[in-house]
Design an enzyme around this catalytic site. Structure first.
Site, PDB file in Angstrom:
ATOM      1  CG  ASP A 126       9.613   4.015   6.290  1.00  0.00           C
ATOM      2  OD1 ASP A 126       8.848   3.060   6.535  1.00  0.00           O
ATOM      3  OD2 ASP A 126      10.466   4.414   7.095  1.00  0.00           O
ATOM      4  CG  ASP A 144       6.103   2.155   9.971  1.00  0.00           C
ATOM      5  OD1 ASP A 144       6.613   1.165  10.536  1.00  0.00           O
ATOM      6  OD2 ASP A 144       6.721   2.865   9.159  1.00  0.00           O
TER       7      ASP A 144
END
Length: 166
Positions: A126, A144
């Site tokens: 991330d 995401d």
């Protein structure tokens, strides 16, 4: 003479898998760039509310189960593979429904982008960090984002379908 876009025939997976592949490509390239550029935890402020930061997520959304003993890697990988099979079935069956299929293609690309991370790295990479002062939204990635946009489009498509049935 104006050209019209023809609807893919029911059962035509190629256009939708193409969208998924584009999502996977951008997701993986962005993660490779972050891995080559940032040390773990390093932040680079781009605006007063947005940073790039390299973090690893061993869990699911919002770090759910990230501190578990390691079984979650395989559970979330299996969940992603299972979702892939269901989505491919739905795309094959409903490929003529454009918005529905685009939403599923985005979700599929995002799910597979994160599955690739789990298989290759053992965690999801991330790097998008939005914040307001000291409060930080959990970091996330392009996969995401694709899943979220796909889910919103799926809800919109369903609401539109239900309203049209009245």
């Amino acid at each position: 003479m104006a050209k019209t876009l023809s609807k893919p025939a029911s059962g035509a997976l190629a256009p939708w898998l193409g969208i998924s592949l584009i999502v996977i490509l951008f997701d993986q390239l962005s993660k490779i760039a972050i891995l080559k550029t940032f040390a773990y935890g390093a932040q680079h402020a781009l605006t007063s509310f947005f940073n790039l930061v390299l973090v690893y997520n061993r869990g699911a959304a919002f770090g759910f189960l990230s501190t578990a003993s390691g079984w979650q890697r395989w559970a979330f990988t299996a969940l992603g593979v299972g979702a892939t099979l269901v989505i491919c079935f739905l795309l094959k069956r409903h490929g003529h429904q454009r918005l529905f299929s685009v939403s599923l293609a985005l979700i599929l690309g995002g799910a597979l982008g994160n599955v690739i991370d789990r298989l290759v790295y053992g965690h999801v990479i991330d790097f998008l960090d939005f914040h307001l002062g000291a409060w930080h939204f959990p970091a996330f990635n392009l996969a995401d984002s694709a899943i979220t946009v796909g889910a919103v489009l799926l809800i919109y498509d369903e609401l539109r379908r239900v309203r049209g049935a009245r």
